[in-house]
Structures are given as C-alpha cells and as structure tokens.
Motif scaffolding. Sequence first.
Motif, PDB file in Angstrom:
ATOM      1  N   THR A 250      17.100 -20.350  36.099  1.00  0.00           N
ATOM      2  CA  THR A 250      17.506 -18.987  36.211  1.00  0.00           C
ATOM      3  C   THR A 250      18.864 -18.985  37.225  1.00  0.00           C
ATOM      4  O   THR A 250      19.154 -20.083  37.677  1.00  0.00           O
TER       5      THR A 250
ATOM      6  N   LYS B  91      19.063 -11.308  37.320  1.00  0.00           N
ATOM      7  CA  LYS B  91      18.549 -12.515  37.379  1.00  0.00           C
ATOM      8  C   LYS B  91      18.519 -12.824  35.891  1.00  0.00           C
ATOM      9  O   LYS B  91      17.687 -12.247  35.074  1.00  0.00           O
TER      10      LYS B  91
ATOM     11  N   TYR C 235      17.650 -15.469  32.742  1.00  0.00           N
ATOM     12  CA  TYR C 235      16.768 -16.997  32.601  1.00  0.00           C
ATOM     13  C   TYR C 235      17.033 -17.334  31.188  1.00  0.00           C
ATOM     14  O   TYR C 235      17.310 -16.820  30.152  1.00  0.00           O
TER      15      TYR C 235
END
Length: 453
Positions: A207, A427, A429
């Motif tokens: 991440t 965020k 991924y």
Amino acid sequence: MPPSRNYMTERLPSPQLLLRINTLRDRALAADSLNALAFSMANDAYSLLQYHQALVLALQGEQAELLCVSGLAKPAEDSPYLVWLKRAGRWLNQQLDGNQPVWLARADLDPPADINDGWAEWWPAGLWCVPLHNRAGQRLGLVLFLLDAPPPAPLPELLSSLWQTWSYCWQALDSKRRLPRWNASRSKLLIGLGVLLLLLLIPVRQTVLAPAEIVSREAQIISSPIDGVIKQMHVRPNQQVETGSLLFTLDETTLRNRAEVLSKGVAVADAELLAASQRAFDNPQSKGELTLLNGRAQQSRAELAAVKAQLARTQVHAPKAGIAVYSDPNDWLGKPVSTGERILQVADPAQPAMRIQLAVADAIALEPGAKVTLFLTAYPLTPLHGEVLETSYQAHPSDEGVSSYRLLASIEGEPENARLGLHGTAKLYGERVLLGYYLLRRPLAAVRAWTGW
C-alpha cells in the motif's frame, strides 16, 4: 565493680552520635536517585566530620565523574578546579588498594607535579578517602572528605555501617540507570532469528498513501476564444449552470471601434465602386477599375465580417449543464488572456472521481483496476472506495512542486460526501509482496541510488 563501670562508660559512644549516624542511613535509604544520594553523602555528614569540603566521585573504568560537591547545587563543568579534579580522581583511585577508608596526607605521598600543585592550591593537608563497592567487590565511587587531620577514634569504626549503607544504596540506584542485559543462549538467538525470518516471509498487500482531490469525470475546459481582457464573470464558483448560460464576457471596446472603422471603409468602397460603374458607360478606361474596386469592397466586407465574428465570441456560453469550477472572480476581472488560455471548467457533479497525486518516491506498481480508499479531511469516518481508471505515463510537478504521477480513480456508489473540490488522503493497494520487501523497499531503493549497486 565501680571502676569497671566507669571504664565501660568511657568506651561507649554517645547516644547523640549514634542517632546522627542512624539519621544519615535513613536519608540514604530514602534517596530516589543516585544524584540525591550523592547530595546527601556530600552535605549531611558535615555534623560528624566538620570537613572543609566533601566530594562524591563516580568511577566508570578509568574515568572519574564528579557527582556532587558539598555546598554547591551544580558545579561549573568548565572551571579549572573541576578539570583538575578529574585528573586527581583518577590518580586517587590508583592509590587505593583495599576496600577500607584511607587517610591520605600530601606530605606522605609523591603525587605528580600537576596533582601536587592543585592539591596545594585547593585542598588542605590531607583527605579521608572512602571507597564504595558493590557486592562483587567492584568499586563504584569515592567519597573524599577534605580534613586537616584524620578523624579521631572511635569515629572510623562507628561509620563503617554508614559506608556499607551508602554502597548498598549506590548499587541499587545505579542499577536503575543501566539497561538490563539480555543473556540469551545461542539456541535462543537462532530461534529468534528464525522466527524473524519467517515473519519477513509473510505475504502482505503493498500500500501507499498519496494526496487526492474529488473531481468530475465529465469536465469540459472553457478557454478564451480570442485574445482580450476579461470584462465580467457572470457565474460564481461552484454555481450550477445550464446549457447556453453566459459564463463570462471579454471587453468589446477595441473590436467595436474596429467594426465601426471597417463599416465606414465598406461604405467608401461601395461608393467608389458605384462611381466607377457609372463612369464606365462613357469612359472605356473606367471599366478596368471596376475589378480592382470590386475586390477592395469584398475585402472590406470580409474584414468587417471577421471583426463581427470576434465580437460574437466575446460572450462565452456553457456548452452543457454542470457546475462552474474556478477559483475567484476577482482573480480574472481585468486580466489579459490569450487564445486558448484556460479560464474555468464546467463539471458534471453526478460523475465524481478521485484525482490522485502519487509522488515518484512513493510510487509502486499499479495497474488499472487497483483498489483505492479515500479518507476525506472533512469526513474522516466515511471513506470512499473505488478503482484506478488511468495513470499518467510521465511524472509532472504537482501544485506543491513535488514530481508526481497523476492517477484517476472511480468512486463506487453514489456517496453524499463526494462533493467536488474536497481533499483527502488516498490509500492505494498494489500487489501482494513479502513483509520484508514491504519494510525494506524504500531503504533498499535509497541504498541503490546512493551506491549505484
């Protein structure tokens, strides 16, 4: 019997002396730090020994550290006396062989020249040196009492219990300052390394965090159609507009003046063409001028039509319905603009998206479809979810001057908090990687960039 009782009375110490010694032991046991203990040792024993000065030195190998001087809260570290005292403390420590207090007189010793000169300047004729040891016999420190003569009997014997109490308290308080040593066997060490390696092999999701802003997926840029000066902004920032709504106008003064001049020029050209046509009936030479005057009249009409077309373009209308997105009307009023310069956007609020600025230093492998979670600054408890739609091929400086990749991500559902212009932290991924790679990715990249390996 009476003579025997008198003899025993003379040998017994006074109760006041025993009470003073007991009080010193209680104060030592009540000290909560080594500095507090050193202060008590240097100052509280004056009622028993009547010394000129008392010094407490802590020994660390061959070094001697001054902890306290009687009568001073904190001695000046750069004073000549303290500099000399460090050398004198090392030399005194070498003169003591046993664990018992020793009376040292300068006349009975042969100190080095620098120690002897300092002793003659700052110290009296002798000193009573009390070494303090732990249970293993290791010397912890020295307590120096500067006296003119050795303490009278039986005071040294009575104070032996006080020295033991000081040593005990010193060892207990000094152990609190030292970090506990881990005495692990080789097998335990290997087991710990094995467990650590297994933990580093655990797969985790990679991440990264990046600043983001909510924008519209369907936003059309409205730019200046011609060179000119902004006269008026007809919409406010974030105002809802309909198709054909007037957005802004450019100043028309120069173009209207040119249009009036060209209109006069067209009238003159038509008059010249009409006069030449009438002369052509009687004068054959005038027929040759008709073609030239007709071309000039058409040129004047074309220039006038071009200026009128530019006048029509000074009023800019919305090509579709949406929200007007720009900073402040006062930033544009009276500002010269060139053709194609961006003025504002007309965005569709029903199709929000995330615009993410991913710094080059934090970039990871991301493909379209990667999951994204946006934590808005205004609504931190209601994150937005989506997927990466597109990524820029090249990095460009962001508004903060950081070289970044620009990513566009969708927003799932129809959240109420997805208002255009809101900022937050996204965020992203990536793929699954080992925990060791996840923790050491940036240090490894920095090492390779620094070493070229």
